[in-house]
Design an enzyme around this catalytic site. Structure first.
Site, mmCIF file in Angstrom:
data_model
loop_
_atom_site.group_PDB
_atom_site.id
_atom_site.type_symbol
_atom_site.label_atom_id
_atom_site.label_comp_id
_atom_site.label_asym_id
_atom_site.label_seq_id
_atom_site.Cartn_x
_atom_site.Cartn_y
_atom_site.Cartn_z
ATOM 1 N N CYS A 1 -1.773 9.192 2.539
ATOM 2 C CA CYS A 1 -1.678 8.645 1.182
ATOM 3 C C CYS A 1 -2.973 8.847 0.410
ATOM 4 O O CYS A 1 -2.948 9.079 -0.807
ATOM 5 C CB CYS A 1 -1.300 7.171 1.231
ATOM 6 S SG CYS A 1 -2.427 6.135 2.186
ATOM 7 N N GLU B 1 0.884 -1.165 0.000
ATOM 8 C CA GLU B 1 0.000 0.000 0.000
ATOM 9 C C GLU B 1 0.917 1.208 0.000
ATOM 10 O O GLU B 1 1.522 1.555 1.021
ATOM 11 C CB GLU B 1 -0.919 -0.025 1.233
ATOM 12 C CG GLU B 1 -2.107 0.918 1.117
ATOM 13 C CD GLU B 1 -1.821 2.322 1.594
ATOM 14 O OE1 GLU B 1 -1.498 3.165 0.727
ATOM 15 O OE2 GLU B 1 -1.903 2.579 2.794
#
Length: 454
Positions: A262, A228
């Site tokens: 993010c 991720e």
């Protein structure tokens, strides 16, 4: 090598820890492998009860844990408490739903009988970042433990107190002593951890560079990995959007956690009919944020986590301006103590500028004007990343159709892009691969075994 915990608001060294030696690390891995042999045989009810106790402890200690985050990486305490409560929610979710999500799945059309089982595999290495130092860990640890795996954590080196606090929570919740362990190690020891036969996979949340390095190491050892990585999420605003809600969410998305997220909206793509009004409102909204001491209840934005990251962000802002962009708000490092960076809005950056294809990991909003929905989609997809995105429109059916054309792991319509315990989370392209959370997340690190009779 010493691992230091440093307050980014003051520069004060809070604590210093000695990195575990390779021998200490190997010993922990052996202890974890031994603990797993018993843990894999426990019932789902036993695992669930411990996860539920972990959730209770998190809620009880949310203020103290939020303070650790504020001191180590600068997250405002209000946001820190929210993060801890979210960790409790993921523990509750998998405690309540885990057994059903891992139940044998009947398969029709083969043999007299066939089904798929989801079995634990061993020890999972998690390599986690500092920006959500509790949530990033719990969202992978809770389903992995519920599935019957063991977990070892290599946390970011600037949040060792968060890492140790997480280990203590699992111990206090009644998990076997070595079924979840924190490894106070640097990046140099990660490959040695992957060499351990008991470590079957790695899950990393972090930068592209870290992801490529660890994924390569895992691949060389034929061990599974989930990555991720970064994002440069588009935030598309159509002419019929509710600008009040869009601007409020844009501000929260871009400046929450001081922009170090993010899945934050980073590129605001606005149709020309509402562009000027959107920029004006966004400037007013971001200007109203309170930047200051993360321990203060009224603070909206604390410091960035470190001086080097702030310098990197300033370099990206400078390149935006050099390419022709205009700083409508902020754009410069303030004077004074601490790694603070102000809310910043930059318009008119040419889309061909290289900086537009980078992730800006701080409270900097790049705003682009487009003349059509097709142009908006093209610009949204003009990035190596593909984590999340959002579309703002009164016509939700049209927005949903547009969402199918956006190359990301998720698209939210008229809502904040976020990770949620019920939904699979992950990206495509340079944002990584694999999924966390939901039913996909708990099955990601299991042996998906087919059993066929006849």
């Amino acid at each position: 090598m010493a691992i230091q915990s440093m307050n980014p608001a003051t520069g004060e060294v809070l604590s210093t820890f000695e990195e575990y030696t390779p021998e200490q690390t190997a010993g922990i891995l052996a202890d974890t492998a031994s603990a797993w042999m018993s843990w894999r045989e426990t019932t789902y009810a036993e695992r669930a009860s411990r996860l539920q106790r972990a959730a209770e402890i998190l809620r009880e200690k949310q203020s103290a844990l939020a303070e650790i985050m504020a001191l180590e990486m600068g997250k405002p305490v209000r946001q820190g408490r929210g993060e801890v409560v979210k960790c409790a929610a993921v523990c509750d979710y998998y405690a309540q739903e885990g057994e059903a999500l891992l139940a044998p799945m009947p398969i029709e059309g083969v043999g007299r009988s066939a089904y798929v089982r989801f079995e634990p595999l061993g020890t999972l290495l998690t390599v986690m970042p500092w920006n959500f130092p509790f949530w990033q860990v719990f969202r992978i640890a809770a389903p992995s433990l519920m599935a019957g795996n063991a977990v070892v954590l290599k946390h970011a080196s600037n949040v060792p107190q968060c890492a140790l606090a997480i280990e203590e929570i699992f111990k206090e919740a009644g998990f076997p002593e070595n079924i979840f362990r924190t490894l106070l190690i640097g990046a140099r020891q990660v490959e040695a951890v992957l060499d351990a036969p008991s470590v079957f996979a790695v899950s990393l949340t972090g930068s592209e560079h870290a992801g490529m390095k660890v994924a390569s190491a895992a691949g060389a050892r034929l061990k599974k990995s989930v990555m991720e990585l970064g994002g440069s999420d588009p935030f598309i605003v159509l002419p019929d959007a509710d600008l009040d809600e869009a601007v409020k969410t844009a501000t929260l998305s871009r400046c929450g956690n001081t922009g170090q997220t993010c899945i934050a909206a980073k590129r605001f793509i606005v149709l020309d009919a509402v562009y000027d009004e959107f920029v004006t409102r966004l400037k007013a909204s971001m200007s109203a944020l309170v930047m200051g001491d993360p321990l203060a209840e009224g603070t909206d934005m604390g410091p960035m986590s470190s001086a080097p990251l702030r310098e990197e962000l300033q370099g990206q802002v400078d390149r935006c301006i050099e390419a022709g962009g205009k700083a409508v708000l902020g754009g410069a490092i303030p004077s004074g103590t601490g790694c603070y960076y102000p809310p910043t809005i930059i318009t008119d950056v040419p889309t061909e500028a290289g900086v537009c294809r980078e992730e800006l990991f701080g409270p900097v909003a790049l705003v682009f004007k487009v003349s059509s929905e097709d142009e908006a989609i093209a610009l949204a997809n003009d990035t190596p990343f593909g984590l999340g995105g959002s579309i703002w429109s009164a016509d939700e059916a049209k927005a949903a159709l547009m969402a199918t054309r956006v190359r990301t792991g998720c698209v939210f319509i008229n809502s904040l892009v976020r990770s949620d315990v019920h939904l699979p989370f992950g990206g495509v392209g340079n944002s990584g691969y694999g999924r966390e959370l939901g039913s996909y997340g708990i099955r990601e690190f299991t042996n998906i075994k087919s059993i066929c009779i006849g």
